[in-house]
Write a protein that holds these residues in place. Structure first.
Motif, PDB file in Angstrom:
ATOM      1  N   LYS A 285       0.835  -1.197   0.000  1.00 12.70           N
ATOM      2  CA  LYS A 285       0.000   0.000   0.000  1.00 12.70           C
ATOM      3  C   LYS A 285       0.875   1.254   0.000  1.00 12.70           C
ATOM      4  N   SER A 286       0.282   2.336  -0.485  1.00 11.32           N
ATOM      5  CA  SER A 286       0.994   3.617  -0.541  1.00 11.32           C
ATOM      6  C   SER A 286       0.097   4.705   0.026  1.00 11.32           C
ATOM      7  N   ASP A 287       0.689   5.605   0.804  1.00 14.69           N
ATOM      8  CA  ASP A 287      -0.103   6.717   1.323  1.00 14.69           C
ATOM      9  C   ASP A 287      -0.371   7.759   0.252  1.00 14.69           C
ATOM     10  N   ARG A 288       0.161   7.540  -0.967  1.00 13.78           N
ATOM     11  CA  ARG A 288      -0.128   8.431  -2.093  1.00 13.78           C
ATOM     12  C   ARG A 288      -1.330   7.946  -2.891  1.00 13.78           C
ATOM     13  N   ILE A 289      -1.917   6.830  -2.508  1.00 11.89           N
ATOM     14  CA  ILE A 289      -3.095   6.279  -3.197  1.00 11.89           C
ATOM     15  C   ILE A 289      -4.177   6.030  -2.154  1.00 11.89           C
ATOM     16  N   ARG A 290      -5.318   6.693  -2.291  1.00  6.84           N
ATOM     17  CA  ARG A 290      -6.385   6.610  -1.303  1.00  6.84           C
ATOM     18  C   ARG A 290      -7.682   6.220  -1.988  1.00  6.84           C
ATOM     19  N   PHE A 291      -8.520   5.509  -1.262  1.00 10.22           N
ATOM     20  CA  PHE A 291      -9.682   4.868  -1.851  1.00 10.22           C
ATOM     21  C   PHE A 291     -10.970   5.382  -1.197  1.00 10.22           C
ATOM     22  N   TYR A 292     -12.028   5.507  -2.032  1.00  9.36           N
ATOM     23  CA  TYR A 292     -13.301   6.026  -1.560  1.00  9.36           C
ATOM     24  C   TYR A 292     -14.441   5.385  -2.345  1.00  9.36           C
ATOM     25  N   THR A 293     -15.637   5.484  -1.782  1.00 10.13           N
ATOM     26  CA  THR A 293     -16.881   5.343  -2.535  1.00 10.13           C
ATOM     27  C   THR A 293     -17.747   6.540  -2.139  1.00 10.13           C
ATOM     28  N   ASP A 294     -19.008   6.545  -2.600  1.00  6.66           N
ATOM     29  CA  ASP A 294     -19.892   7.639  -2.209  1.00  6.66           C
ATOM     30  C   ASP A 294     -21.077   7.161  -1.372  1.00  6.66           C
ATOM     31  N   SER A 295     -20.968   5.936  -0.809  1.00  8.57           N
ATOM     32  CA  SER A 295     -22.009   5.482   0.126  1.00  8.57           C
ATOM     33  C   SER A 295     -21.399   4.538   1.152  1.00  8.57           C
ATOM     34  N   GLU A 296     -21.958   4.561   2.341  1.00  9.89           N
ATOM     35  CA  GLU A 296     -21.471   3.696   3.426  1.00  9.89           C
ATOM     36  C   GLU A 296     -21.565   2.219   3.043  1.00  9.89           C
ATOM     37  N   VAL A 297     -22.693   1.841   2.451  1.00 13.25           N
ATOM     38  CA  VAL A 297     -22.896   0.432   2.106  1.00 13.25           C
ATOM     39  C   VAL A 297     -21.880  -0.023   1.074  1.00 13.25           C
ATOM     40  N   LEU A 298     -21.631   0.813   0.078  1.00 15.75           N
ATOM     41  CA  LEU A 298     -20.684   0.438  -0.969  1.00 15.75           C
ATOM     42  C   LEU A 298     -19.262   0.347  -0.414  1.00 15.75           C
ATOM     43  N   SER A 299     -18.899   1.252   0.485  1.00 12.92           N
ATOM     44  CA  SER A 299     -17.579   1.151   1.120  1.00 12.92           C
ATOM     45  C   SER A 299     -17.439  -0.159   1.881  1.00 12.92           C
ATOM     46  N   GLY A 300     -18.500  -0.540   2.595  1.00 13.51           N
ATOM     47  CA  GLY A 300     -18.467  -1.816   3.307  1.00 13.51           C
ATOM     48  C   GLY A 300     -18.295  -2.992   2.375  1.00 13.51           C
ATOM     49  N   ASP A 301     -18.950  -2.930   1.205  1.00 10.60           N
ATOM     50  CA  ASP A 301     -18.810  -4.016   0.232  1.00 10.60           C
ATOM     51  C   ASP A 301     -17.368  -4.127  -0.254  1.00 10.60           C
ATOM     52  N   TYR A 302     -16.743  -2.994  -0.559  1.00  8.27           N
ATOM     53  CA  TYR A 302     -15.364  -3.039  -1.053  1.00  8.27           C
ATOM     54  C   TYR A 302     -14.395  -3.477   0.043  1.00  8.27           C
ATOM     55  N   GLU A 303     -14.617  -3.021   1.255  1.00  9.49           N
ATOM     56  CA  GLU A 303     -13.725  -3.426   2.346  1.00  9.49           C
ATOM     57  C   GLU A 303     -13.836  -4.906   2.659  1.00  9.49           C
ATOM     58  N   SER A 304     -14.959  -5.529   2.287  1.00  7.86           N
ATOM     59  CA  SER A 304     -15.100  -6.975   2.493  1.00  7.86           C
ATOM     60  C   SER A 304     -14.282  -7.776   1.492  1.00  7.86           C
ATOM     61  N   LEU A 305     -13.844  -7.135   0.418  1.00  9.66           N
ATOM     62  CA  LEU A 305     -13.059  -7.836  -0.599  1.00  9.66           C
ATOM     63  C   LEU A 305     -11.600  -7.962  -0.205  1.00  9.66           C
ATOM     64  N   VAL A 306     -11.006  -6.832   0.216  1.00 13.93           N
ATOM     65  CA  VAL A 306      -9.558  -6.784   0.463  1.00 13.93           C
ATOM     66  C   VAL A 306      -9.293  -5.920   1.687  1.00 13.93           C
ATOM     67  N   ASP A 307      -8.045  -5.973   2.146  1.00 15.71           N
ATOM     68  CA  ASP A 307      -7.629  -5.215   3.323  1.00 15.71           C
ATOM     69  C   ASP A 307      -7.282  -3.784   2.923  1.00 15.71           C
ATOM     70  N   LEU A 308      -8.319  -3.002   2.585  1.00  9.49           N
ATOM     71  CA  LEU A 308      -8.162  -1.597   2.250  1.00  9.49           C
ATOM     72  C   LEU A 308      -9.279  -0.809   2.915  1.00  9.49           C
ATOM     73  N   SER A 309      -9.010   0.444   3.252  1.00  6.44           N
ATOM     74  CA  SER A 309     -10.033   1.317   3.823  1.00  6.44           C
ATOM     75  C   SER A 309     -10.601   2.206   2.729  1.00  6.44           C
ATOM     76  N   PHE A 310     -11.908   2.310   2.696  1.00  4.63           N
ATOM     77  CA  PHE A 310     -12.599   3.127   1.711  1.00  4.63           C
ATOM     78  C   PHE A 310     -13.384   4.215   2.433  1.00  4.63           C
ATOM     79  N   GLY A 311     -12.981   5.459   2.224  1.00  7.35           N
ATOM     80  CA  GLY A 311     -13.723   6.571   2.783  1.00  7.35           C
ATOM     81  C   GLY A 311     -15.014   6.798   2.015  1.00  7.35           C
TER      82      GLY A 311
END
Length: 528
Positions: A285-311
């Motif tokens: 991971k790099s602190d120069r690459i950050r991940f987001y979605t635009d809904s709480e539910v969608l962020s939860g779905d992506y975080e269930s895939l891999v060890d990444l945080s989605f704002g």
């Protein structure tokens, strides 16, 4: 001493070609907010983006040959990037055609024995009398032998990558790219060669964009509607730039899970997103690459895939462009459908809705229905095409945008007229996805009819709209209920308007991105 330059905010919208959908509005609104925040905004678009689409104050570069739908890159640019001139390409085609004609001529002119011997020598294959499957098997074996002799331990991957020119060059180049070789070894067995080729094309264009914008470590890049294919390209770009890399903000909006009755099922995108995102995690991971979605539910779905945080990011739109219209007390109730003719948005239900409401509401003049009928991709929306034919034949139906996408002023004027915004979206598709149309309805203080069990339903203020259960009958019933009690629903929606505008705006999105320093999950608190 030279004058200090403003930091840059690069809005990367590689699918932006016209004003269809919310891509244009989001791009311009974020660029305006970045300028207000003291940044120099720069926009990157698809190569097919019209030159007059962007305002004069916004620097733009139309150079991306791919978009998140993976449409084919333009033929003209393929010629520019394959390393072959159009003349050499034409000569190759002529030679291949001549070889085929010579082979056919030899078949009819030579005795069978001479013909068979010639084919055996020419193709190192079995004679014509053998079964086609046997000849194909022999040719495949010779092909594998040739790859082993030429590429050594890379032979298997080189053969799989042979139809994909950039991928093949990256694997077989001297020296071979270790990252691409690792990616190919993990992704090609999963049948993801087209996605990997896409990522390499995107990487070429991304590096050209960063160079054209003179991006540096104090700058920010927002990739709207990101896909995990592009994460691979961003990861490689960041590694190559090192300490000079800008900060990348990748916003994911594609759904991973859809509702099917009481069950959640994976979409076809889930496997692809998981594979590419896991590759990024494993590479570091790099602190120069950050991940987001635009809904709480969608962020939860992506975080269930891999060890990444989605704002979670606020929704950006230019509320100031929406005129505040006075509504006469005796005026007919205006129902509005926005967003264009698409099957996933339930456009094909509108003819039945009109028939159901005609006798009680439309014909007596108690209500009117305005429909945005812009049809962007007819080949992907057959039910909407059929519904549009029916609507065009029906007298009194107000269809807007039949000639194409609406200009921003036209679009917002239409949104401002809505007393009731109709969103007959497919429930399973919009379980976790957001809707710019609903955001505009809430910003205008309009009530709405939305599918239950979705992000849209979660955003409705208490008493400010109705939900339906995912079928036509309940959609019609919910619309009738809002019409019958319109003034109560409208009062609740109007009371919620200020709170919504305070939460969702382009300025809030830019502040969320540039204000964070370490933990991307903190954006959830800022967006709440």
């Amino acid at each position: 001493m030279g004058l200090a330059t403003r930091p840059k905010f690069l809005v990367l919208s590689n699918g932006l070609k016209d004003q269809l959908g919310h891509y244009y509005e989001t791009s311009i609104s974020v660029a305006e907010a970045a300028r207000r925040a003291g940044f120099e905004p720069i926009l990157g678009t698809h190569v097919d983006c019209r030159g007059d689409l962007c305002p004069d104050w916004l620097t733009s570069h139309a150079l991306f040959r791919t978009d998140h739908w993976m449409w084919k890159e333009p033929t003209a640019l393929e010629k520019l990037t394959t390393g072959r001139s159009s003349i050499s390409t034409s000569l190759i085609k002529i030679c291949r055609r001549a070889i085929r004609l010579a082979e056919r001529g030899a078949y009819f002119l030579l005795p069978p024995l001479f013909y068979d011997a010639g084919r055996l020598v020419a193709y190192c294959c079995l004679p014509r009398v053998a079964a086609p499957a046997s000849r194909a098997h022999a040719l495949a074996g010779l092909r594998r032998l040739g790859f082993r002799l030429r590429y050594g331990h890379n032979a298997s991957l080189a053969e799989q990558a042979s139809p994909w020119p950039r991928l093949h060059r990256a694997i077989t180049g001297q020296p071979a790219s270790p990252r691409i070789f690792d990616a190919a070894g993990r992704l090609l067995p999963e049948g993801l060669a087209p996605e990997l080729e896409y990522a390499l094309i995107f990487l070429e264009d991304l590096e050209r964009f960063l160079s054209a914008a003179s991006a540096g470590p104090n700058d920010h890049v927002l990739l709207q509607t990101a896909h995990a294919r592009e994460v691979l390209a961003v990861h490689l770009a960041v590694e190559r730039l090192g300490a000079q890399s800008p900060v990348f903000h990748l916003e994911f909006r594609h759904p991973l899970l859809e509702q099917d009755g009481n069950q959640l099922i994976e979409t076809p995108q889930t496997r692809i997103q998981r594979s590419f995102l896991q590759l990024h995690v494993d590479w570091g991971k790099s602190d120069r690459i950050r991940f987001y979605t635009d809904s709480e539910v969608l962020s939860g779905d992506y975080e269930s895939l891999v060890d990444l945080s989605f704002g979670v990011l606020p929704l950006p739109f230019r509320a100031e462009l929406m005129p505040q219209l006075e509504r006469p007390s005796q005026a007919p109730i205006t129902l509005v459908y926005l967003g264009g003719a698409r099957d996933e948005k339930g456009f094909h239900w509108l003819p039945e809705l009109i028939e159901a409401l005609d006798e009680d509401y439309l014909a007596p003049g108690r209500a009117r229905l305005l429909i945005q009928s812009s049809l962007g991709q007819p080949e992907h929306n057959p039910r909407s095409v059929a519904a549009l034919r029916r609507l065009r034949k029906r007298p009194g139906v107000e269809l807007i945008g039949r000639a194409g996408a609406l200009a921003p002023a036209e679009y917002y004027e239409l949104a401002a007229q809505a007393d009731i915004m109709l969103l007959p979206y497919l429930r399973g598709r919009y379980r976790a996805c957001t809707s710019g149309v609903l955001a505009e309805a809430l910003a205008a203080g309009a009530t709405a009819v939305v599918p239950a069990g979705t992000w849209l339903a979660d955003q409705l203020p208490a008493g400010g709209g109705e939900t339906f259960d995912g079928d036509l009958d309940t959609f019609v019933a919910a619309t009738r209920q809002v019409l019958n009690n319109f003034h109560a629903y409208r009062a609740a929606a109007q009371a919620h308007r200020a709170a919504w505008l305070n939460r969702h705006s382009p300025d809030a999105l830019v502040a969320t991105l540039v204000g964070e320093r370490s933990d991307v999950s903190q954006t959830r608190k800022l967006a709440a």
